[in-house]
Design a protein around this motif. Structure first.
Motif, short mmCIF file in Angstrom:
data_model
loop_
_atom_site.label_atom_id
_atom_site.label_comp_id
_atom_site.label_asym_id
_atom_site.label_seq_id
_atom_site.Cartn_x
_atom_site.Cartn_y
_atom_site.Cartn_z
N LEU A 30 16.36 -24.00 9.77
CA LEU A 30 17.04 -22.79 9.29
C LEU A 30 18.55 -23.01 9.26
O LEU A 30 19.14 -23.41 10.26
CB LEU A 30 16.72 -21.59 10.20
CG LEU A 30 17.34 -20.26 9.77
CD1 LEU A 30 16.72 -19.76 8.46
CD2 LEU A 30 17.17 -19.21 10.86
N ASN A 34 19.92 -14.65 7.91
CA ASN A 34 20.42 -13.97 6.71
C ASN A 34 19.76 -12.60 6.52
O ASN A 34 18.91 -12.18 7.31
CB ASN A 34 20.20 -14.85 5.48
CG ASN A 34 18.73 -15.23 5.32
OD1 ASN A 34 17.86 -14.39 5.44
ND2 ASN A 34 18.48 -16.50 5.03
N ASP A 36 17.64 -11.54 4.34
CA ASP A 36 16.20 -11.58 4.08
C ASP A 36 15.42 -11.60 5.40
O ASP A 36 14.44 -10.86 5.57
CB ASP A 36 15.86 -12.83 3.25
CG ASP A 36 14.38 -12.86 2.87
OD1 ASP A 36 13.82 -11.80 2.53
OD2 ASP A 36 13.77 -13.95 2.92
N LYS A 60 9.50 -19.55 4.33
CA LYS A 60 10.23 -19.82 3.09
C LYS A 60 11.62 -20.38 3.38
O LYS A 60 12.18 -21.13 2.58
CB LYS A 60 10.36 -18.54 2.26
CG LYS A 60 9.08 -18.10 1.59
CD LYS A 60 9.27 -16.78 0.86
CE LYS A 60 7.93 -16.27 0.33
NZ LYS A 60 8.02 -14.87 -0.10
N HIS A 61 12.18 -20.00 4.52
CA HIS A 61 13.51 -20.48 4.90
C HIS A 61 13.44 -21.75 5.73
O HIS A 61 14.48 -22.38 6.00
CB HIS A 61 14.25 -19.39 5.70
CG HIS A 61 14.50 -18.15 4.89
ND1 HIS A 61 15.64 -17.96 4.14
CD2 HIS A 61 13.73 -17.04 4.70
CE1 HIS A 61 15.57 -16.78 3.53
NE2 HIS A 61 14.42 -16.20 3.86
#
Length: 200
Positions: A30, A34, A36, A60-61
């Motif tokens: 990571l 953030n 999101d 997803k990150h």
């Protein structure tokens, strides 16, 4: 005169280790926390998304990390729960109406219960008239509706109710409804200092 106390959970009773969690996510790739991830956390704490949706959103990150690795790091935030705080709470429960109101998620609560065992968490939950977790309520602090829900449900008088939380935005929201508050400073104060605050 205060007759009711509503407590937060994290960093009030159970210590939280946010640095280890952030370091763990960085090790999984990571780049930075953030908006999101913030929104995923809020939706999960409100029970609006499933465990799988939450973890997949984080993945997803960190595409090279497995779901299991992400969940393990997510749980590193949960540190120790000192016994003296439970004993203090048990003493308080003989004199006041107590409630727990926590912004939390199903993963953290399940992990907490597994780690401390049924005897300990049973003794803890038994101190409260009712335990409220955001993911079960579909709402979270600092939204006014969550405090109003407790006041209405249990016919609590704001001026006779004390709310203890380590986040100022949460105590400010409660204070705006006329509830007495203690914004506990983590690392400088402990919940067992309650009587020294001259609030009760």
């Amino acid at each position: 005169m205060i007759n009711t106390i509503i407590f937060d959970f994290g960093d009030i009773f159970i210590n939280l280790d946010k640095k280890t969690t952030m370091d763990g996510f960085k090790n999984l790739g990571l780049k930075e926390w953030n908006e999101d991830l913030d929104q995923l956390n809020i939706q999960f704490e409100k029970g609006n998304i499933s465990r799988n949706e939450f973890l997949a959103g984080f993945q997803k990150h960190m595409p090279n990390a497995s779901i299991e690795e992400i969940q393990d790091v997510w749980n590193t935030i949960l540190a120790d729960f000192p016994l003296y705080r439970l004993e203090f709470l048990q003493m308080l429960s003989k004199k006041y109406r107590l409630f727990l109101l926590s912004n939390t998620d199903s993963i953290h609560i399940e992990t907490f219960e597994q780690r401390v065992g049924s005897s300990f968490y049973g003794d803890f939950y038994q101190c409260f008239e009712k335990v409220y977790f955001s993911f079960e309520m579909g709402m979270r602090k600092p939204d006014a509706e969550i405090y109003q829900a407790l006041l209405n449900q249990h016919e609590l008088q704001p001026k006779r109710t004390l709310f203890v939380d380590d986040k100022k935005e949460n105590t400010d929201a409660a204070a705006a409804l006329g509830i007495q508050v203690w914004n506990l400073q983590v690392g400088k104060e402990d919940v067992v200092d309650l009587f020294e605050k001259n609030i009760l």
